[in-house]
Design an enzyme around this catalytic site. Structure first.
Site, PDB file in Angstrom:
ATOM      1  N   SER A 170      -4.124 -21.788 -24.935  1.00 61.19           N
ATOM      2  CA  SER A 170      -3.920 -21.394 -26.325  1.00 61.19           C
ATOM      3  C   SER A 170      -2.432 -21.364 -26.637  1.00 61.19           C
ATOM      4  O   SER A 170      -1.603 -21.159 -25.733  1.00 61.19           O
ATOM      5  CB  SER A 170      -4.515 -19.997 -26.564  1.00 61.19           C
ATOM      6  OG  SER A 170      -4.134 -19.493 -27.829  1.00 61.19           O
ATOM      7  N   TYR A 183      -3.872 -10.913 -23.237  1.00 60.84           N
ATOM      8  CA  TYR A 183      -4.442 -12.216 -23.580  1.00 60.84           C
ATOM      9  C   TYR A 183      -3.395 -13.318 -23.408  1.00 60.84           C
ATOM     10  O   TYR A 183      -3.684 -14.379 -22.837  1.00 60.84           O
ATOM     11  CB  TYR A 183      -4.958 -12.202 -25.017  1.00 60.84           C
ATOM     12  CG  TYR A 183      -5.602 -13.506 -25.449  1.00 60.84           C
ATOM     13  CD1 TYR A 183      -6.764 -13.966 -24.852  1.00 60.84           C
ATOM     14  CD2 TYR A 183      -5.037 -14.286 -26.464  1.00 60.84           C
ATOM     15  CE1 TYR A 183      -7.364 -15.156 -25.237  1.00 60.84           C
ATOM     16  CE2 TYR A 183      -5.627 -15.476 -26.865  1.00 60.84           C
ATOM     17  CZ  TYR A 183      -6.789 -15.911 -26.241  1.00 60.84           C
ATOM     18  OH  TYR A 183      -7.371 -17.095 -26.628  1.00 60.84           O
TER      19      TYR A 183
END
Length: 244
Positions: free
Chosen positions: A98, A124
């Site tokens: 990501s 994350y």
């Protein structure tokens, strides 16, 4: 249900195996099943993940996002390497990362946030940075094997990945809704993963990072090969890979 839809649409064979990336015993069981049933694996797409969840632990005691997004895929990829090598040359491992890796840093001293203050977004980012570092080291270790590794940012996609944002304060929910018009459908969100899996022109582009079906430069911390090696060695120890 999804397997049935794919069978209907493609008239192809689809077989499902249960896999819980937050449980290393489940990863090992699935890898064993695949090893027994498949002579070779041409493409492995490591796509599953969890985002911005409250502080939780995997079944093996790892921080949930790092354990699921990185360690589960790390173990699975390594256990399936014999089947991938049998499909070489041309076998590919595709790791869905990501752009959230960009502010990321590896919290080497306390990677599971056992004592450090836990922030769901920082955790994350660490897991997504780990995806790229893992890809870089996979490419380095696999040089000459005919198995190539790719990492990618798929874009914001309208799936249930953001479900944990619903339990956050109202401001965050409002921000999430504001971005809704710019979020991709699952179909368009799969494009870069498919590109990395089958595009012939990038067959020799081992260890690179993509977004919107184009190569993109990740942040410098994602290209630190010393960190990539350190993460690999730490991950081996955490999943007890050499003791399996």
């Amino acid at each position: 249900k999804v397997a049935a839809e794919i069978r209907d649409e493609t008239k192809g064979e689809v077989i499902c195996h249960k896999l819980d990336l937050a449980d290393l015993a489940s990863v090992r069981e699935c890898a064993e099943q695949l090893g027994n049933s498949l002579e070779k694996i041409d493409i492995l797409i490591n796509n599953a993940g969890i985002m911005a969840c409250p502080k939780m632990k995997t079944k093996d005691g790892f921080e949930m996002q790092f354990g699921t997004n990185h360690l589960g895929h790390f173990l699975l990829s390594n256990l399936l390497m014999p089947q991938l090598k049998k499909a070489a040359p041309g076998a590919r491992i595709v790791n869905v990362s990501s752009m959230a890796h960009e502010p990321g840093r590896m919290n080497w001293e306390d990677i599971n946030y056992d004592t450090a203050p836990y922030d769901r977004f920082t955790s994350y980012s660490q897991s997504k940075l780990a995806n790229i570092l893992f890809t870089k080291e996979l490419a380095r270790k696999g040089e000459g094997s005919g198995v190539h590794a790719y990492a990618l940012h798929p874009g914001g996609i309208a799936t249930d990945l953001g479900r944990h944002l619903e339990d956050m304060h109202g401001c965050m929910r409002c921000i999430w809704k504001c971005f809704a018009p710019f979020i991709k459908t699952p179909e368009s969100g799969a494009n870069t993963s498919i590109y990395c899996a089958v595009e012939e022109s990038i067959a020799d582009h081992n260890g690179r990072y993509y977004s919107d079906c184009r190569e993109k430069q990740p942040k410098p911390q994602a290209e630190n090969m010393e960190d990539a090696k350190k993460l690999w060695e730490m991950s081996e120890e955490m999943v007890k890979m050499n003791m399996a």
